[in-house]
Motif scaffolding. Structure first.
Motif, PDB file in Angstrom:
ATOM      1  N   VAL A   1       0.985  -1.000  -0.110  1.00  0.00           N
ATOM      2  CA  VAL A   1       0.215   0.494  -0.102  1.00  0.00           C
ATOM      3  C   VAL A   1       0.835   1.294   0.046  1.00  0.00           C
ATOM      4  CG1 VAL A   1      -2.266  -1.254   1.026  1.00  0.00           C
ATOM      5  CG2 VAL A   1       0.068   0.145   2.173  1.00  0.00           C
ATOM      6  N   ALA A   2       2.157   1.261   0.544  1.00  0.00           N
ATOM      7  CA  ALA A   2       3.024   2.369   1.119  1.00  0.00           C
ATOM      8  C   ALA A   2       4.254   1.695   0.358  1.00  0.00           C
ATOM      9  CB  ALA A   2       2.897   3.231   1.533  1.00  0.00           C
ATOM     10  N   SER A   3       5.430   2.793   0.166  1.00  0.00           N
ATOM     11  CA  SER A   3       6.634   2.509  -0.104  1.00  0.00           C
ATOM     12  C   SER A   3       7.385   4.064   0.358  1.00  0.00           C
ATOM     13  CB  SER A   3       7.048   1.911  -1.340  1.00  0.00           C
ATOM     14  OG  SER A   3       6.781   2.532  -1.930  1.00  0.00           O
ATOM     15  N   ASN A   4       8.972   3.829   0.611  1.00  0.00           N
ATOM     16  CA  ASN A   4       9.170   4.611   0.644  1.00  0.00           C
ATOM     17  C   ASN A   4      11.100   4.578   0.255  1.00  0.00           C
ATOM     18  OD1 ASN A   4      10.078   7.278   1.073  1.00  0.00           O
ATOM     19  ND2 ASN A   4       8.907   7.930   3.152  1.00  0.00           N
ATOM     20  N   SER A   5      12.025   5.279   0.000  1.00  0.00           N
ATOM     21  CA  SER A   5      13.333   4.872  -0.388  1.00  0.00           C
ATOM     22  C   SER A   5      13.782   5.265   1.910  1.00  0.00           C
ATOM     23  CB  SER A   5      13.661   5.646  -1.298  1.00  0.00           C
ATOM     24  OG  SER A   5      13.782   7.066  -0.925  1.00  0.00           O
ATOM     25  N   PHE A   6      13.157   6.608   1.174  1.00  0.00           N
ATOM     26  CA  PHE A   6      14.269   6.913   2.974  1.00  0.00           C
ATOM     27  C   PHE A   6      13.349   7.779   4.068  1.00  0.00           C
ATOM     28  CE2 PHE A   6      16.174   9.775   5.452  1.00  0.00           C
ATOM     29  CZ  PHE A   6      16.626   8.900   6.550  1.00  0.00           C
ATOM     30  N   HIS A   7      12.467   8.285   4.953  1.00  0.00           N
ATOM     31  CA  HIS A   7      11.633   8.005   5.924  1.00  0.00           C
ATOM     32  C   HIS A   7      12.022   9.293   6.397  1.00  0.00           C
ATOM     33  CE1 HIS A   7       7.855   8.286   8.604  1.00  0.00           C
ATOM     34  NE2 HIS A   7       8.599   8.680   9.337  1.00  0.00           N
ATOM     35  N   THR A   8      11.235  10.020   6.484  1.00  0.00           N
ATOM     36  CA  THR A   8      11.387  11.928   7.401  1.00  0.00           C
ATOM     37  C   THR A   8      10.473  12.242   8.040  1.00  0.00           C
ATOM     38  OG1 THR A   8      11.366  13.271   5.535  1.00  0.00           O
ATOM     39  CG2 THR A   8      13.430  12.836   5.675  1.00  0.00           C
ATOM     40  N   TYR A   9      10.633  12.820   8.814  1.00  0.00           N
ATOM     41  CA  TYR A   9       9.400  13.168  10.035  1.00  0.00           C
ATOM     42  C   TYR A   9       8.022  14.055   8.913  1.00  0.00           C
ATOM     43  CZ  TYR A   9      11.582  17.643  10.133  1.00  0.00           C
ATOM     44  OH  TYR A   9      11.915  19.078   9.884  1.00  0.00           O
ATOM     45  N   GLU A  10       8.631  14.039   7.297  1.00  0.00           N
ATOM     46  CA  GLU A  10       7.755  15.215   6.670  1.00  0.00           C
ATOM     47  C   GLU A  10       6.966  14.004   5.958  1.00  0.00           C
ATOM     48  OE1 GLU A  10       9.680  18.003   4.317  1.00  0.00           O
ATOM     49  OE2 GLU A  10      10.450  18.733   5.873  1.00  0.00           O
ATOM     50  N   ASP A  11       6.949  12.774   5.733  1.00  0.00           N
ATOM     51  CA  ASP A  11       6.500  11.858   5.108  1.00  0.00           C
ATOM     52  C   ASP A  11       5.331  11.275   6.099  1.00  0.00           C
ATOM     53  OD1 ASP A  11       8.822  11.518   2.972  1.00  0.00           O
ATOM     54  OD2 ASP A  11      10.156  10.669   3.864  1.00  0.00           O
ATOM     55  N   CYS A  12       4.101  11.656   5.046  1.00  0.00           N
ATOM     56  CA  CYS A  12       2.888  11.262   5.656  1.00  0.00           C
ATOM     57  C   CYS A  12       1.901   9.841   5.333  1.00  0.00           C
ATOM     58  CB  CYS A  12       2.241  12.388   5.700  1.00  0.00           C
ATOM     59  SG  CYS A  12       2.526  13.719   6.829  1.00  0.00           S
ATOM     60  N   TYR A  13       1.221   8.896   5.358  1.00  0.00           N
ATOM     61  CA  TYR A  13       0.486   8.353   4.946  1.00  0.00           C
ATOM     62  C   TYR A  13      -0.873   8.122   5.208  1.00  0.00           C
ATOM     63  CZ  TYR A  13       5.893   6.609   4.956  1.00  0.00           C
ATOM     64  OH  TYR A  13       7.087   6.482   4.471  1.00  0.00           O
ATOM     65  N   GLU A  14      -1.155   8.323   4.139  1.00  0.00           N
ATOM     66  CA  GLU A  14      -3.175   7.450   4.354  1.00  0.00           C
ATOM     67  C   GLU A  14      -3.717   6.771   4.401  1.00  0.00           C
ATOM     68  OE1 GLU A  14      -4.731   9.857   1.116  1.00  0.00           O
ATOM     69  OE2 GLU A  14      -4.731  11.928   1.283  1.00  0.00           O
ATOM     70  N   LEU A  15      -3.887   5.425   5.527  1.00  0.00           N
ATOM     71  CA  LEU A  15      -3.917   4.227   5.613  1.00  0.00           C
ATOM     72  C   LEU A  15      -5.285   3.937   6.618  1.00  0.00           C
ATOM     73  CD1 LEU A  15      -0.506   3.205   7.241  1.00  0.00           C
ATOM     74  CD2 LEU A  15      -1.085   2.613   4.620  1.00  0.00           C
ATOM     75  N   GLU A  16      -6.018   3.459   5.476  1.00  0.00           N
ATOM     76  CA  GLU A  16      -7.464   2.955   6.276  1.00  0.00           C
ATOM     77  C   GLU A  16      -7.736   2.426   7.880  1.00  0.00           C
ATOM     78  OE1 GLU A  16      -9.191   1.165   2.902  1.00  0.00           O
ATOM     79  OE2 GLU A  16      -9.390   2.686   2.077  1.00  0.00           O
ATOM     80  N   PRO A  17      -8.374   2.125   8.470  1.00  0.00           N
ATOM     81  CA  PRO A  17      -8.227   1.228   9.541  1.00  0.00           C
ATOM     82  C   PRO A  17      -7.860  -0.203   9.485  1.00  0.00           C
ATOM     83  CG  PRO A  17     -10.210   2.452   9.600  1.00  0.00           C
ATOM     84  CD  PRO A  17      -9.907   3.232   7.913  1.00  0.00           C
ATOM     85  N   GLY A  18      -7.028  -0.837  10.159  1.00  0.00           N
ATOM     86  CA  GLY A  18      -7.247  -2.536   9.489  1.00  0.00           C
ATOM     87  C   GLY A  18      -5.751  -2.479  10.017  1.00  0.00           C
ATOM     88  N   LYS A  19      -5.282  -4.102  10.136  1.00  0.00           N
ATOM     89  CA  LYS A  19      -3.796  -4.101  10.569  1.00  0.00           C
ATOM     90  C   LYS A  19      -3.008  -4.496   9.408  1.00  0.00           C
ATOM     91  CE  LYS A  19      -2.407  -8.455  13.484  1.00  0.00           C
ATOM     92  NZ  LYS A  19      -2.457  -9.164  14.043  1.00  0.00           N
ATOM     93  N   TYR A  20      -1.991  -4.161   9.144  1.00  0.00           N
ATOM     94  CA  TYR A  20      -0.947  -4.354   8.982  1.00  0.00           C
ATOM     95  C   TYR A  20       0.786  -3.734   8.261  1.00  0.00           C
ATOM     96  CZ  TYR A  20      -3.880  -0.507   6.850  1.00  0.00           C
ATOM     97  OH  TYR A  20      -5.089   0.323   6.226  1.00  0.00           O
ATOM     98  N   ILE A  21       1.640  -4.662   8.358  1.00  0.00           N
ATOM     99  CA  ILE A  21       2.899  -5.113   8.999  1.00  0.00           C
ATOM    100  C   ILE A  21       3.680  -3.982   7.879  1.00  0.00           C
ATOM    101  CG2 ILE A  21       4.880  -6.612   8.085  1.00  0.00           C
ATOM    102  CD1 ILE A  21       2.929  -9.047   7.590  1.00  0.00           C
ATOM    103  N   LEU A  22       5.164  -3.794   8.180  1.00  0.00           N
ATOM    104  CA  LEU A  22       5.848  -2.041   8.410  1.00  0.00           C
ATOM    105  C   LEU A  22       7.359  -3.424   8.143  1.00  0.00           C
ATOM    106  CD1 LEU A  22       5.940   1.029   8.378  1.00  0.00           C
ATOM    107  CD2 LEU A  22       8.557   0.201   9.144  1.00  0.00           C
ATOM    108  N   THR A  23       7.936  -2.666   7.124  1.00  0.00           N
ATOM    109  CA  THR A  23       9.477  -3.631   7.087  1.00  0.00           C
ATOM    110  C   THR A  23      10.632  -2.532   6.238  1.00  0.00           C
ATOM    111  OG1 THR A  23       9.285  -4.171   4.420  1.00  0.00           O
ATOM    112  CG2 THR A  23       8.425  -5.813   6.083  1.00  0.00           C
ATOM    113  N   GLY A  24      11.663  -2.371   6.892  1.00  0.00           N
ATOM    114  CA  GLY A  24      12.635  -1.392   6.488  1.00  0.00           C
ATOM    115  C   GLY A  24      13.882  -1.765   6.835  1.00  0.00           C
TER     116      GLY A  24
END
Length: 611
Positions: free
Chosen positions: A559-582
């Protein structure tokens, strides 16, 4: 090449290729590797039997390779799996060579040339097949082979043309995409590519060994006599070389014994750290083992003379050389012991111990060779068998579990107030450490219990992610045991993990208040009510991850990907369960995996990194 032999080659090739596609496409290595190894062994043994090339060396190699494949059902260490696959591939190439030569009949150089020869013929052997077959009206099998090879060439060319035409004409592209989805075309291309590559390799290598390469004939007596005379002339040169090498060994041993009995002060005064000292000793031992192998090579060469005195001198030099190797191995072992007493066990240190024991066994085999009348080929074949057996034992030993056991035991036996246990390192090892961490979690108290619970919960996040990507073909006993033991203690793990998490968040809040970071206030709301991720180190500081990917939990839909996350990066996620890897800044550290749930209404989600 008879029709029966050709048919066996075709059937064996198709069986192996089809099995490779079914067992390995979009799968890791587990149960599928065991099944594939059994199918491959059956195919090779069948072809060898029909071609009357079956021999004991081939059967022995295939049995040992099959045993090695079973380690993929138990061992989850990435290093072990990669190294074992490389060694397994090497011995597979040696096994192909046994169609025409038994392994115990190889001279020493063929342990290098045979794998190279088989690899080259696997790449070009199919071309030889095509060029050697003559089509006749009565030979329908040759015609079928030609058609099959033509199809093998045509399919990848058609796929390339299809891609080019779809790129050139949008209407054509639309029609194709309406018939076949992009994912279907990708799967078709990948499956076809795997099948063609496997078929090409198997067809070429079987054709070469069963048709082109003839069985070796025995050498003539006069040629052997000539080789003996030629070899015997190097007695003086060989003796000189061995004496100089053993002089080097003696000087080397003086240095090693000085280190061994000099104590810690001598080690640090020499400008070395404990880590450098242990590694230095280990790599020195590798160099010494190579020199010893060269030494034995000279001995085996010179030993063929018919002069008793010369033979006795060479045997004496060989045995003395092996004797000089003994204090070197003990010195290396002692250095590792010093380091582990201070800092505990790691994979490198554990494997160093195993390698030293392996070398001692090889040295004993060398001594047997010198004293007895073992032929050179039998001696080298014995080294091959010893190596395979050692690798199989190592694969079943589950060293990561042993590392966890010894480090925990060392921590519990330490009576000092500043004792430490690197739970983060044990987390980064394979699933084999989980049972030991569970046992330690049950009997520990205080901060270390909470930290252990945090990493066990994180390990379960990783297990869930891996299971979502896997199926029955990836089945592994260690993974299953780790999951079940965590779930059996889940309530306690969650309880103490939450305590640990709250302590880290309290540290983070204090650090943020002290630093007075303005972007955390409402005036600096970059995300405008969208979700912002904050990665927190275990010390309570702001952390970062790269190569972030977010999946839906149920089906791993990205549902989303980002090469390098900073505090300015935001994500629109619907309610539900997710897995984040990095990944963090160190690519050698394990992948960070977080299972989380969006309930709706959150502006910020916090994740504690493991490093």
């Amino acid at each position: 090449m008879t029709s029966t032999k050709k048919l066996s080659v075709i059937l064996s090739t198709l069986l192996v290729s089809f099995s490779c596609v079914v067992l390995f496409y979009k799968a890791g290595l587990g149960l599928n590797f065991v099944v594939f190894n059994l199918i491959l062994s059956a195919a090779l043994l069948g072809s060898a039997y029909i071609s009357k090339r079956l021999n004991g060396s081939m059967v022995t190699n295939l049995v040992l390779m099959s045993l090695m494949s079973f380690t993929y059902l138990i061992n989850t260490s990435t290093i072990i799996r990669v190294v074992y696959f490389g060694i397994w591939s090497y011995f597979l190439l040696l096994t192909f060579g046994t169609f025409t030569d038994k392994n115990n009949k190889y001279p020493y150089y063929k342990y290098i040339t045979v794998p190279i020869e088989q690899s080259v013929m696997g790449a070009i052997g199919a071309i030889l097949t095509l060029s050697s077959i003559r089509i006749t009206k009565s030979n329908w099998l040759n015609t079928a082979i030609r058609i099959g090879i033509g199809l093998a060439f045509a399919i990848p060319i058609l796929i390339v043309f299809l891609g080019l035409l779809m790129s050139a004409d949008l209407a054509f592209r639309e029609i194709i995409l309406n018939i076949f989805s992009v994912e279907f075309l990708k799967d078709l291309f990948n499956l076809t590519l795997i099948f063609i590559v496997t078929t090409w390799f198997m067809l070429g290598i079987l054709f070469y060994n069963l048709y082109k390469k003839k069985l070796p004939e025995e050498a003539k007596n006069n040629k052997n006599n000539k080789k003996i005379e030629k070899t015997s002339r190097f007695f003086i040169e060989g003796t000189t070389i061995l004496l100089l090498v053993e002089l080097l060994f003696m000087i080397f041993n003086v240095i090693q014994l000085t280190y061994m009995f000099g104590g810690e002060q001598l080690i640090t005064s020499g400008g070395y750290t404990y880590s450098e000292y242990a590694r230095k000793g280990f790599f020195e031992l590798i160099v010494v083992s190579v020199i010893a192998l060269i030494l034995i090579g000279f001995i085996l060469k010179i030993k063929k003379t018919d002069t008793t005195v010369k033979s006795f001198v060479m045997k004496g030099l060989g045995l003395f050389g092996l004797f000089l190797l003994l204090p070197m191995t003990l010195s290396s072992y002692y250095r590792l012991y010093l380091y582990e007493s201070e800092y505990g066990f790691t994979r490198l240190r554990m494997y160093s111990h195993v390698f030293i024991v392996f070398l001692i066994i090889i040295f004993i085999w060398f001594a047997v060779k010198i004293i007895s009348k073992l032929k050179e080929n039998t001696f080298l074949y014995g080294i091959q068998i010893i190596s395979l057996v050692a690798l199989i034992i190592t694969g079943f030993a589950r060293f990561d579990s042993a590392i966890a056991y010894f480090n925990i035991k060392r921590y519990e036996n330490d009576t000092s107030s500043d004792k430490e246990l690197d739970v983060s390192y044990l987390y980064g090892l394979s699933y084999d450490t989980t049972p030991k961490l569970i046992d330690f979690f049950k009997r520990s108290e205080g901060d270390i219990k909470e930290e252990t619970a945090f990493f066990l919960r994180s390990k379960y996040d990783l297990i869930q992610y891996v299971e979502k990507k896997s199926d029955l073909r990836d089945f592994n006993f260690s993974n299953e045991i780790a999951k079940n033991q965590i779930l059996d203690n889940w309530d306690e793990i969650v309880k103490y993990s939450n305590i640990y998490t709250q302590k880290v968040m309290d540290k983070y809040e204090n650090n943020q208040n002290d630093a007075n970071f303005g972007y955390r206030y409402e005036d600096y709301d970059y995300c405008n009510n969208r979700i912002e991720f904050r990665f927190i180190s275990r010390e309570g500081h702001q952390d970062w991850l790269s190569d972030i990917t977010i999946y839906k939990f149920n089906d791993l839909e990205k549902v989303a990907s980002n090469s390098f996350h900073t505090y300015e990066d935001c994500y629109e996620l619907e309610p539900g369960k997710y897995i984040l890897t990095g990944h963090d800044y160190d690519p050698w550290n394990p992948k960070e995996v977080f299972v989380f749930e969006v309930l709706g209404g959150e502006d910020e989600l916090y994740f504690i990194t493991k490093d």
